[in-house]
Scaffold this motif. Structure first.
Motif, short mmCIF file in Angstrom:
data_model
loop_
_atom_site.label_atom_id
_atom_site.label_comp_id
_atom_site.label_asym_id
_atom_site.label_seq_id
_atom_site.Cartn_x
_atom_site.Cartn_y
_atom_site.Cartn_z
N SER A 249 53.26 39.46 50.00
CA SER A 249 52.62 40.77 49.87
C SER A 249 51.24 40.67 50.51
O SER A 249 50.60 39.61 50.47
N CYS B 133 41.77 35.02 49.10
CA CYS B 133 41.49 36.45 49.21
C CYS B 133 40.06 36.67 49.69
O CYS B 133 39.13 36.01 49.19
N ILE C 165 51.56 36.79 43.68
CA ILE C 165 51.88 37.74 44.73
C ILE C 165 53.34 37.54 45.10
O ILE C 165 53.90 36.47 44.91
N LYS D 74 42.29 42.10 42.70
CA LYS D 74 41.61 43.38 42.97
C LYS D 74 42.16 44.10 44.19
O LYS D 74 41.48 44.90 44.81
N LYS D 75 43.42 43.79 44.53
CA LYS D 75 44.13 44.48 45.62
C LYS D 75 43.54 44.24 47.00
O LYS D 75 43.68 45.06 47.90
N THR E 21 48.77 42.35 49.41
CA THR E 21 47.84 42.83 48.38
C THR E 21 47.58 41.76 47.33
O THR E 21 48.50 41.26 46.68
N CYS E 22 46.33 41.42 47.14
CA CYS E 22 45.93 40.43 46.14
C CYS E 22 46.26 40.95 44.74
O CYS E 22 46.09 42.13 44.44
N ALA E 23 46.72 40.05 43.89
CA ALA E 23 47.08 40.40 42.51
C ALA E 23 45.84 40.68 41.65
O ALA E 23 45.96 41.27 40.58
#
Length: 109
Positions: free
Chosen positions: A41, A63, A85, A47-48, A43-45
């Motif tokens: 993914s 990240c 993720i 803070k996105k 997108t970080c788990a």
């Protein structure tokens, strides 16, 4: 498995990344070694944050927002951080990158 061609190995620099847009969202592709590629993914788990903009080291990505570190193999956060993720099957065949689209779509179902 439903393998789709998403580009060439040379599209990703060593210790670098690229993103692929899918129906399930953006998938980050990371190249750690000469022919070693991982898909997760984007997108970080935590803070996105956009993981494709992070730092690739060993078989991990950090990240860019808050320095959380994730294993590219398992998706697990490293150290004291808790989270995960999504990871997806990807392979290199004759210099081409192939992503398992079934696995990507299954994680959003």
């Amino acid at each position: 498995m439903s393998w789709i061609d998403i580009g060439t190995l040379n599209d990703i620099p060593l210790r670098g990344s690229r993103i692929v847009k899918t129906e399930a969202g953006c998938i980050a592709l990371f190249r750690t070694a000469e022919t070693e590629v991982f898909a997760t993914s984007n997108t970080c788990a935590h803070k996105k944050g956009p993981l494709s903009e992070g730092i690739v080291h060993d078989r991990k990505v950090t990240c860019p927002l808050h320095n959380w570190v994730f294993s590219l193999e398992t998706g697990e956060a490293q150290g004291a951080d808790k989270g995960r993720i999504a990871t997806y099957p990807v392979k290199v065949q004759d210099g081409r990158l192939l992503l398992d689209l079934d696995a990507v779509l299954a994680k959003v179902a």
